[in-house]
Scaffold this active site. Structure first.
Site, PDB file in Angstrom:
ATOM      1  N   GLY A  52      30.940  51.637 -73.001  1.00 36.82           N
ATOM      2  CA  GLY A  52      31.575  52.476 -72.004  1.00 36.82           C
ATOM      3  C   GLY A  52      32.743  53.274 -72.539  1.00 36.82           C
ATOM      4  O   GLY A  52      32.730  53.790 -73.660  1.00 36.82           O
ATOM      5  N   ILE A  53      33.795  53.375 -71.729  1.00 36.81           N
ATOM      6  CA  ILE A  53      34.960  54.178 -72.086  1.00 36.81           C
ATOM      7  C   ILE A  53      35.632  53.641 -73.347  1.00 36.81           C
ATOM      8  O   ILE A  53      36.100  54.399 -74.196  1.00 36.81           O
ATOM      9  CB  ILE A  53      35.956  54.225 -70.916  1.00 36.81           C
ATOM     10  N   GLY A  54      35.684  52.322 -73.478  1.00 30.44           N
ATOM     11  CA  GLY A  54      36.324  51.740 -74.652  1.00 30.44           C
ATOM     12  C   GLY A  54      35.627  52.120 -75.940  1.00 30.44           C
ATOM     13  O   GLY A  54      36.278  52.468 -76.935  1.00 30.44           O
ATOM     14  N   SER A  69      44.407  53.910 -63.288  1.00 26.85           N
ATOM     15  CA  SER A  69      43.362  54.279 -62.338  1.00 26.85           C
ATOM     16  C   SER A  69      43.991  54.899 -61.098  1.00 26.85           C
ATOM     17  O   SER A  69      45.114  54.532 -60.705  1.00 26.85           O
ATOM     18  CB  SER A  69      42.553  53.048 -61.932  1.00 26.85           C
ATOM     19  N   TYR A 119      42.356  45.300 -57.346  1.00 23.84           N
ATOM     20  CA  TYR A 119      42.267  46.061 -58.590  1.00 23.84           C
ATOM     21  C   TYR A 119      43.358  47.131 -58.626  1.00 23.84           C
ATOM     22  O   TYR A 119      44.070  47.281 -59.626  1.00 23.84           O
ATOM     23  CB  TYR A 119      40.883  46.690 -58.693  1.00 23.84           C
TER      24      TYR A 119
END
Length: 296
Positions: free
Chosen positions: A13-15, A141, A166
């Site tokens: 993913g983003i990582g 986020s 979250y």
């Protein structure tokens, strides 16, 4: 000698896209994750893109504060012995839970989204200072807008709604990020937050369809909100990683600190709550209580 970067949750993913971007910028990249098979695949992909500075994988469950401590000790010791400067730390790890869970006896969302990156950052500060000029990038986020702004306790009373928890944990981490930037101003270590915007990832796929993740007051509107969010998460992870890559590498940020890099890779205003010194104080107090930097 290549400059070194560490990317947490960097195996997919983003990582992973962040790690690829840093490798392309000439960094020797360490990706951290739980799954060894995914770690091997990630390193192979990174090395296919840049063999000049081989990547490596370190296994750690970032939901375990004990394993975070072990990871920090290993990274610090290796950089001390090799003399290779650690110049970038990207805290990319994140998780959302539909039901209340605990890790190390602490509410899990707060552990993974705040205490884990807080502890890893604090334990690696001496190493990052040795490698200065260096940068810390904490992934944030837009969900911070839905997080409760009270931090008297890790797990406040009342119902558990994953999206709100979250957002609360991400708010805590953003408040910590801005406070840390002020604390380290002039040290050679710059601190940034990066907002990836929307991207379809393992965390968002499936989770957002569960109505339990939002409070009853939002539940009636959630199908509309979710569809809007899902439209914004249709982009690739490679696009969402750009804010982290810019925060970690862009020359125009040299000497600057305490900046939020938005999804369009430009500085954006920090949410007012995240810049509130009272919230930062309460978050730091909670962090020191539940993730002390020294253990007896």
């Amino acid at each position: 000698m290549a400059k070194a970067a560490v990317v947490t949750a960097g195996t997919a993913g983003i990582g992973l896209e962040t790690a690829l971007g840093l490798a392309g910028a000439g960094f020797s990249v360490t990706v951290v994750g739980r799954n060894a098979d995914r770690g091997t695949q990630a390193v192979d992909r990174i090395n296919r893109a840049n063999l000049a500075h081989p990547a490596r994988f370190l296994a750690a469950d970032l939901g375990s504060l004990g394993q975070v401590r072990e990871l920090a000790c290993r990274i610090a010791a290796e950089h001390a012995s090799s003399g290779e400067p650690l110049t970038v730390l990207v805290n990319n790890v994140g998780a959302m839970y539909p039901e209340r869970r605990t890790r190390d006896g602490i509410e899990a969302s707060f552990v993974v989204n705040h205490l884990s990156p807080y502890l890893l950052t604090e334990l690696l500060l001496p190493t990052l200072m040795d490698g200065a000029p260096s940068r810390i990038v904490n992934v944030t986020s837009s969900a911070v807008a839905l997080g409760k702004r009270s931090f008297d306790t890790v797990d406040p009373p009342g119902g558990y709604y994953g999206f709100h928890r979250y957002g609360r944990a991400k708010l805590a981490n953003l408040a910590y990020t801005l406070d840390l930037a002020a604390r380290l101003d002039g040290s050679g270590v710059s601190v940034f937050a990066a907002d990836p915007g929307g991207a379809a990832t393992d965390m968002t796929n499936g989770t957002l369809t569960d109505p339990r993740i939002v409070s009853p007051s939002l539940r009636l509107l959630w199908p509309l909100v979710r569809r809007r969010f899902e439209r914004s998460t249709s982009g690739p992870a490679s696009a969402a990683a750009r804010s982290s890559i810019v925060a970690a590498t862009d020359d125009s940020l040299e000497g600057r600190t305490g900046i939020v890099i938005g999804a369009r890779t430009h500085p954006v205003p920090a949410p007012r709550a995240a810049a509130d010194p009272r919230i930062a104080r309460d978050v730091l107090r909670l962090s020191e209580r539940h993730a002390p930097l020294t253990t007896t």
